[in-house]
Design a protein around this motif. Structure first.
Motif, PDB file in Angstrom:
ATOM      1  N   GLY A  55      47.858  -9.024  19.728  1.00 30.68           N
ATOM      2  CA  GLY A  55      46.875  -9.908  19.118  1.00 30.68           C
ATOM      3  C   GLY A  55      46.058 -10.696  20.128  1.00 30.68           C
ATOM      4  O   GLY A  55      45.021 -11.255  19.791  1.00 30.68           O
ATOM      5  N   ALA A  56      46.513 -10.738  21.365  1.00 29.40           N
ATOM      6  CA  ALA A  56      45.780 -11.455  22.410  1.00 29.40           C
ATOM      7  C   ALA A  56      44.733 -10.584  23.090  1.00 29.40           C
ATOM      8  O   ALA A  56      43.848 -11.097  23.771  1.00 29.40           O
ATOM      9  CB  ALA A  56      46.755 -11.970  23.467  1.00 29.40           C
ATOM     10  N   ILE A  57      44.810  -9.279  22.914  1.00 28.88           N
ATOM     11  CA  ILE A  57      43.997  -8.373  23.732  1.00 28.88           C
ATOM     12  C   ILE A  57      42.502  -8.529  23.474  1.00 28.88           C
ATOM     13  O   ILE A  57      41.729  -8.725  24.419  1.00 28.88           O
ATOM     14  CB  ILE A  57      44.469  -6.912  23.562  1.00 28.88           C
ATOM     15  N   LEU A  58      42.059  -8.433  22.227  1.00 27.80           N
ATOM     16  CA  LEU A  58      40.609  -8.545  21.971  1.00 27.80           C
ATOM     17  C   LEU A  58      40.052  -9.909  22.388  1.00 27.80           C
ATOM     18  O   LEU A  58      39.019  -9.949  23.082  1.00 27.80           O
ATOM     19  CB  LEU A  58      40.279  -8.243  20.510  1.00 27.80           C
ATOM     20  N   PRO A  59      40.690 -11.031  22.025  1.00 30.72           N
ATOM     21  CA  PRO A  59      40.152 -12.313  22.491  1.00 30.72           C
ATOM     22  C   PRO A  59      40.105 -12.389  24.029  1.00 30.72           C
ATOM     23  O   PRO A  59      39.156 -12.928  24.599  1.00 30.72           O
ATOM     24  CB  PRO A  59      41.116 -13.346  21.915  1.00 30.72           C
ATOM     25  N   LEU A  60      41.110 -11.830  24.677  1.00 31.13           N
ATOM     26  CA  LEU A  60      41.141 -11.855  26.133  1.00 31.13           C
ATOM     27  C   LEU A  60      40.030 -10.993  26.724  1.00 31.13           C
ATOM     28  O   LEU A  60      39.342 -11.409  27.667  1.00 31.13           O
ATOM     29  CB  LEU A  60      42.504 -11.383  26.639  1.00 31.13           C
ATOM     30  N   LEU A  61      39.817  -9.819  26.162  1.00 36.90           N
ATOM     31  CA  LEU A  61      38.731  -8.949  26.642  1.00 36.90           C
ATOM     32  C   LEU A  61      37.378  -9.636  26.479  1.00 36.90           C
ATOM     33  O   LEU A  61      36.521  -9.562  27.364  1.00 36.90           O
ATOM     34  CB  LEU A  61      38.740  -7.610  25.895  1.00 36.90           C
ATOM     35  N   GLU A  62      37.190 -10.294  25.338  1.00 33.12           N
ATOM     36  CA  GLU A  62      35.932 -11.010  25.128  1.00 33.12           C
ATOM     37  C   GLU A  62      35.785 -12.147  26.136  1.00 33.12           C
ATOM     38  O   GLU A  62      34.699 -12.400  26.644  1.00 33.12           O
ATOM     39  CB  GLU A  62      35.848 -11.501  23.682  1.00 33.12           C
ATOM     40  N   GLY A  63      36.894 -12.812  26.450  1.00 39.63           N
ATOM     41  CA  GLY A  63      36.861 -13.850  27.469  1.00 39.63           C
ATOM     42  C   GLY A  63      36.473 -13.293  28.832  1.00 39.63           C
ATOM     43  O   GLY A  63      35.717 -13.924  29.577  1.00 39.63           O
ATOM     44  N   ILE A  64      36.960 -12.110  29.155  1.00 44.37           N
ATOM     45  CA  ILE A  64      36.622 -11.485  30.433  1.00 44.37           C
ATOM     46  C   ILE A  64      35.127 -11.196  30.517  1.00 44.37           C
ATOM     47  O   ILE A  64      34.509 -11.400  31.563  1.00 44.37           O
ATOM     48  CB  ILE A  64      37.446 -10.195  30.653  1.00 44.37           C
ATOM     49  N   THR A  65      34.538 -10.775  29.415  1.00 42.30           N
ATOM     50  CA  THR A  65      33.095 -10.492  29.444  1.00 42.30           C
ATOM     51  C   THR A  65      32.285 -11.767  29.657  1.00 42.30           C
ATOM     52  O   THR A  65      31.205 -11.718  30.224  1.00 42.30           O
ATOM     53  CB  THR A  65      32.605  -9.782  28.159  1.00 42.30           C
ATOM     54  N   HIS A  66      32.821 -12.913  29.225  1.00 37.41           N
ATOM     55  CA  HIS A  66      32.101 -14.184  29.364  1.00 37.41           C
ATOM     56  C   HIS A  66      32.405 -14.905  30.679  1.00 37.41           C
ATOM     57  O   HIS A  66      31.570 -15.641  31.188  1.00 37.41           O
ATOM     58  CB  HIS A  66      32.438 -15.128  28.205  1.00 37.41           C
ATOM     59  N   HIS A  67      33.604 -14.714  31.195  1.00 33.70           N
ATOM     60  CA  HIS A  67      34.046 -15.518  32.344  1.00 33.70           C
ATOM     61  C   HIS A  67      34.408 -14.662  33.555  1.00 33.70           C
ATOM     62  O   HIS A  67      35.237 -15.072  34.367  1.00 33.70           O
ATOM     63  CB  HIS A  67      35.250 -16.378  31.938  1.00 33.70           C
ATOM     64  N   PHE A  68      33.792 -13.494  33.680  1.00 39.29           N
ATOM     65  CA  PHE A  68      34.123 -12.588  34.779  1.00 39.29           C
ATOM     66  C   PHE A  68      33.860 -13.211  36.145  1.00 39.29           C
ATOM     67  O   PHE A  68      34.421 -12.790  37.153  1.00 39.29           O
ATOM     68  CB  PHE A  68      33.361 -11.263  34.653  1.00 39.29           C
ATOM     69  N   ASP A  69      33.023 -14.243  36.187  1.00 35.51           N
ATOM     70  CA  ASP A  69      32.688 -14.875  37.463  1.00 35.51           C
ATOM     71  C   ASP A  69      33.694 -15.948  37.891  1.00 35.51           C
ATOM     72  O   ASP A  69      33.575 -16.522  38.966  1.00 35.51           O
ATOM     73  CB  ASP A  69      31.284 -15.472  37.407  1.00 35.51           C
ATOM     74  N   SER A  70      34.725 -16.190  37.094  1.00 41.20           N
ATOM     75  CA  SER A  70      35.751 -17.175  37.427  1.00 41.20           C
ATOM     76  C   SER A  70      36.991 -16.469  37.977  1.00 41.20           C
ATOM     77  O   SER A  70      37.677 -15.737  37.254  1.00 41.20           O
ATOM     78  CB  SER A  70      36.136 -17.989  36.190  1.00 41.20           C
ATOM     79  N   ALA A  71      37.282 -16.700  39.243  1.00 41.68           N
ATOM     80  CA  ALA A  71      38.453 -16.073  39.865  1.00 41.68           C
ATOM     81  C   ALA A  71      39.738 -16.520  39.168  1.00 41.68           C
ATOM     82  O   ALA A  71      40.642 -15.707  38.949  1.00 41.68           O
ATOM     83  CB  ALA A  71      38.502 -16.424  41.347  1.00 41.68           C
ATOM     84  N   ARG A  72      39.834 -17.797  38.813  1.00 43.74           N
ATOM     85  CA  ARG A  72      41.030 -18.288  38.134  1.00 43.74           C
ATOM     86  C   ARG A  72      41.205 -17.610  36.779  1.00 43.74           C
ATOM     87  O   ARG A  72      42.316 -17.240  36.405  1.00 43.74           O
ATOM     88  CB  ARG A  72      40.965 -19.806  37.973  1.00 43.74           C
ATOM     89  N   PHE A  73      40.112 -17.460  36.051  1.00 41.63           N
ATOM     90  CA  PHE A  73      40.201 -16.804  34.748  1.00 41.63           C
ATOM     91  C   PHE A  73      40.663 -15.355  34.930  1.00 41.63           C
ATOM     92  O   PHE A  73      41.534 -14.879  34.205  1.00 41.63           O
ATOM     93  CB  PHE A  73      38.854 -16.837  34.009  1.00 41.63           C
ATOM     94  N   ARG A  74      40.083 -14.662  35.897  1.00 42.03           N
ATOM     95  CA  ARG A  74      40.466 -13.264  36.133  1.00 42.03           C
ATOM     96  C   ARG A  74      41.948 -13.156  36.492  1.00 42.03           C
ATOM     97  O   ARG A  74      42.629 -12.245  36.028  1.00 42.03           O
ATOM     98  CB  ARG A  74      39.611 -12.652  37.238  1.00 42.03           C
ATOM     99  N   GLN A  75      42.451 -14.083  37.295  1.00 43.20           N
ATOM    100  CA  GLN A  75      43.869 -14.051  37.662  1.00 43.20           C
ATOM    101  C   GLN A  75      44.754 -14.221  36.441  1.00 43.20           C
ATOM    102  O   GLN A  75      45.748 -13.508  36.277  1.00 43.20           O
ATOM    103  CB  GLN A  75      44.182 -15.154  38.684  1.00 43.20           C
ATOM    104  N   ARG A  76      44.414 -15.174  35.597  1.00 39.78           N
ATOM    105  CA  ARG A  76      45.213 -15.406  34.389  1.00 39.78           C
ATOM    106  C   ARG A  76      45.103 -14.221  33.424  1.00 39.78           C
ATOM    107  O   ARG A  76      46.088 -13.821  32.810  1.00 39.78           O
ATOM    108  CB  ARG A  76      44.793 -16.694  33.693  1.00 39.78           C
ATOM    109  N   ALA A  77      43.898 -13.678  33.277  1.00 47.18           N
ATOM    110  CA  ALA A  77      43.712 -12.522  32.394  1.00 47.18           C
ATOM    111  C   ALA A  77      44.539 -11.338  32.897  1.00 47.18           C
ATOM    112  O   ALA A  77      45.185 -10.641  32.104  1.00 47.18           O
ATOM    113  CB  ALA A  77      42.238 -12.153  32.315  1.00 47.18           C
ATOM    114  N   PHE A  78      44.527 -11.130  34.209  1.00 45.23           N
ATOM    115  CA  PHE A  78      45.338 -10.050  34.779  1.00 45.23           C
ATOM    116  C   PHE A  78      46.808 -10.285  34.466  1.00 45.23           C
ATOM    117  O   PHE A  78      47.521  -9.365  34.057  1.00 45.23           O
ATOM    118  CB  PHE A  78      45.130  -9.928  36.295  1.00 45.23           C
TER     119      PHE A  78
END
Length: 168
Positions: A96-119
């Motif tokens: 259930g977290a996957i789609l919201p997380l993918l959408e977050g990646i499309t919006h916040h791809f320029d944030s290294a911290r966000f990318r680390q947490r998403a990974f």
């Protein structure tokens, strides 16, 4: 005492210096469940770090899908403790977290911290759940170094496949 009054009482207890009081408040809010979600989401946006972190933990226990987008946004919190609590909560949401997380990646791809947490979230989900190959591509693109627009593009392709079955 009404549910709303109980929620208000337990939210205030999340600020207590006594860890036992906070633990009991967290447990009670998790038991209240869905009826506390709106207030817990509001807590994710408060200026009190402890309240934000506790709210993320509780939302992870409740696993109400309506809070997933807000937990994804909490991955950008200025506190590493809140970021971590939000990522752990999203892991509890499982697929259930996957789609919201993918959408977050499309919006916040320029944030290294966000990318680390998403990974981190995707990596942990990969251990316990089947991840669609397109989602694994996103995870792998987050692992690399350099320009991260690739992660956003991979996330967008994965969203299309997961939502619409579009494989082109």
């Amino acid at each position: 005492m009404s549910i709303k009054e109980n929620v208000t009482k337990h939210l205030a207890e999340l600020e207590d210096d006594d860890i036992k009081v906070r633990d009991m408040a967290r447990l009670q809010l998790a038991i209240i469940g869905q009826e506390a979600v709106r207030d817990l989401v509001h807590q994710l946006k408060t200026d009190k770090e402890l309240c934000r972190r506790e709210a993320a933990k509780i939302l992870g226990e409740i696993q109400d899908q309506s809070a997933a987008d807000d937990l994804v946004e909490a991955l950008l919190d200025k506190s590493i403790g809140v970021e971590w609590a939000a990522s752990e909560a999203l892991i509890k949401y499982g697929p259930g977290a996957i789609l919201p997380l993918l959408e977050g990646i499309t919006h916040h791809f320029d944030s290294a911290r966000f990318r680390q947490r998403a990974f981190h979230v995707l990596h942990e989900l990969d251990k316990t759940h089947y991840l669609h190959p397109k989602v694994k591509e996103v995870m792998n693109s987050l692992r690399g170094v350099g320009i991260f627009t690739g992660a956003a593009w991979a996330a967008q392709r994965a969203i299309e496949v997961l939502k619409f079955g579009n494989t082109s």
